[in-house]
Scaffold this motif. Structure first.
Motif, PDB file in Angstrom:
ATOM      1  N   ASP A 170     -17.894 -54.636  44.998  1.00  0.00           N
ATOM      2  CA  ASP A 170     -16.647 -54.244  44.326  1.00  0.00           C
ATOM      3  C   ASP A 170     -16.811 -52.975  43.503  1.00  0.00           C
ATOM      4  N   THR A 171     -17.992 -52.759  42.958  1.00  0.00           N
ATOM      5  CA  THR A 171     -18.235 -51.539  42.183  1.00  0.00           C
ATOM      6  C   THR A 171     -18.081 -50.307  43.072  1.00  0.00           C
ATOM      7  N   ARG A 189     -16.289 -50.225  45.782  1.00  0.00           N
ATOM      8  CA  ARG A 189     -14.871 -50.145  46.150  1.00  0.00           C
ATOM      9  C   ARG A 189     -14.068 -49.417  45.070  1.00  0.00           C
ATOM     10  N   GLU A 190     -14.324 -49.776  43.817  1.00  0.00           N
ATOM     11  CA  GLU A 190     -13.619 -49.112  42.720  1.00  0.00           C
ATOM     12  C   GLU A 190     -14.013 -47.644  42.629  1.00  0.00           C
ATOM     13  N   LYS A 210     -12.046 -45.868  45.254  1.00  0.00           N
ATOM     14  CA  LYS A 210     -10.615 -45.788  44.954  1.00  0.00           C
ATOM     15  C   LYS A 210     -10.335 -44.749  43.871  1.00  0.00           C
TER      16      LYS A 210
END
Length: 341
Positions: free
Chosen positions: A180-181, A183-184, A187
């Motif tokens: 998730d890190t 992914r952020e 983004k």
């Protein structure tokens, strides 16, 4: 592979004397080989329109220890290896060299224009796999492990200290966290790399192309004790778990060639994990630099159950002397990782 009878006539008068001369290096006495003509003709009679099938059949035939080649293996079984790792290496490397050269003489491979896949390196690899049986492997491994006990213990201690380190602790770039890190990070974008946000309508041609790294079939890894307290949680969260599994295989297989294939499978899994993760993004991350690859490998090593890593590396380094390109590079990365850890 050639005109069978003509080739055989060229070879039969001289091959045995040359083979005997070769074997004198280790005082190996060869007996006459009544099966030579049959084996010779069988190899040179292989004909297949499909090149892949042809190569497999030739390699399969050359992998059979027949005639005087079996005699060399019988001599190997009679050797008393109660000595140092260095002295053992000298004898075993000579055995591999002798087996390779006798195989060339036995099948007249020095008399023909060899197919492109049948190089001296290929033949030496086949010879290495023949020379390494279970007994020899555990003899060489045991001697080396005992001599390197203190070095391996220091490595185990350092690996244990890093077993709960995070990606950040190892200095791995965020784009290779694959969580998730990452992914952020994608983004939000990064002005230095001009990354753009995620999209879901990309064609295959727009995706990060996978690297061509040699792959081998994975084997189920038996349960082994682990120094990692929350191993189950790490396995769930670890995007490189397949690479960890491949690295663990190194201690299961019993010859250095297959160990190297397992190491190559480990790195292949690293690149596959990166490729799969980025399929949902409109970005193509640069291939990991050597420094980044060492850091990722450090992480994988810390999550593995590999015992005596220095000993396994040294066996690969010593007996995969023909490793070039990808294999040699990955051995170097492993060595740098062990030095770092």
């Amino acid at each position: 592979m050639g005109n069978n009878q003509t080739l055989y006539q060229q070879v039969k008068k001289t091959w045995f004397d040359k083979a005997q001369k070769e074997c004198k290096r280790l005082n190996i006495t060869l007996k006459k080989d009544k099966s030579h003509k049959t084996n010779f003709i069988e190899l040179h009679s292989i004909q297949e329109a499909d090149q892949t099938v042809f190569e497999k059949q030739v390699i399969k035939m050359l992998s059979k220890p027949v005639g005087v080649l079996q005699q060399i293996l019988d001599f190997r079984d009679s050797i008393n290896f109660k000595t140092t790792a260095q002295a053992q290496d000298i004898i075993v490397l000579q055995l591999i060299d002798i087996y390779t050269n006798v195989m060339i003489l036995y099948y007249g491979l020095d008399q023909i224009r060899q197919p492109s896949f049948l190089t001296k390196n290929t033949l030496r690899t086949l010879a290495t796999q023949q020379i390494f049986d279970e007994k020899l492997y555990y003899t060489l491994y045991g001697t080396r492990r005992d001599e390197q006990q203190q070095q391996n213990e220091r490595l185990h201690d350092r690996i244990r200290c890093t077993s709960l380190w995070t990606f950040e602790d190892f200095g791995i770039p965020v784009k290779y966290f694959l969580n998730d890190t990452t992914r952020e990070y994608l983004k939000l974008g990064d002005s230095r790399h001009k990354l753009i946000s995620s999209i879901s309508t990309l064609g295959d041609s727009d995706l990060y192309a996978p690297l061509n790294i040699e792959c081998i079939d994975s084997e189920q890894i038996p349960n082994r004790p682990s120094h990692i307290a929350n191993l189950s949680q790490l396995k769930e969260d670890n995007p490189y778990q397949a690479a960890v599994n491949a690295l663990n295989q190194i201690q299961i297989v019993e010859d250095p060639i297959t160990k190297l294939k397992s190491l190559m499978e480990c790195f292949d899994c690293i690149f596959q994990a990166i490729t799969e993760y980025y399929k949902g993004f409109a970005v193509k991350p640069s291939n990991p630099s050597t420094d980044d690859l060492i850091k990722i490998f450090n992480y994988i090593l810390s999550r593995s159950s590999l015992q005596n890593p220095l000993t396994h590396h040294d066996l690969m380094f010593k007996y995969c002397i023909n490793a070039v390109g990808v294999g040699a590079y990955q051995l170097t990365v492993m060595q740098a990782s062990l030095n770092f850890i």
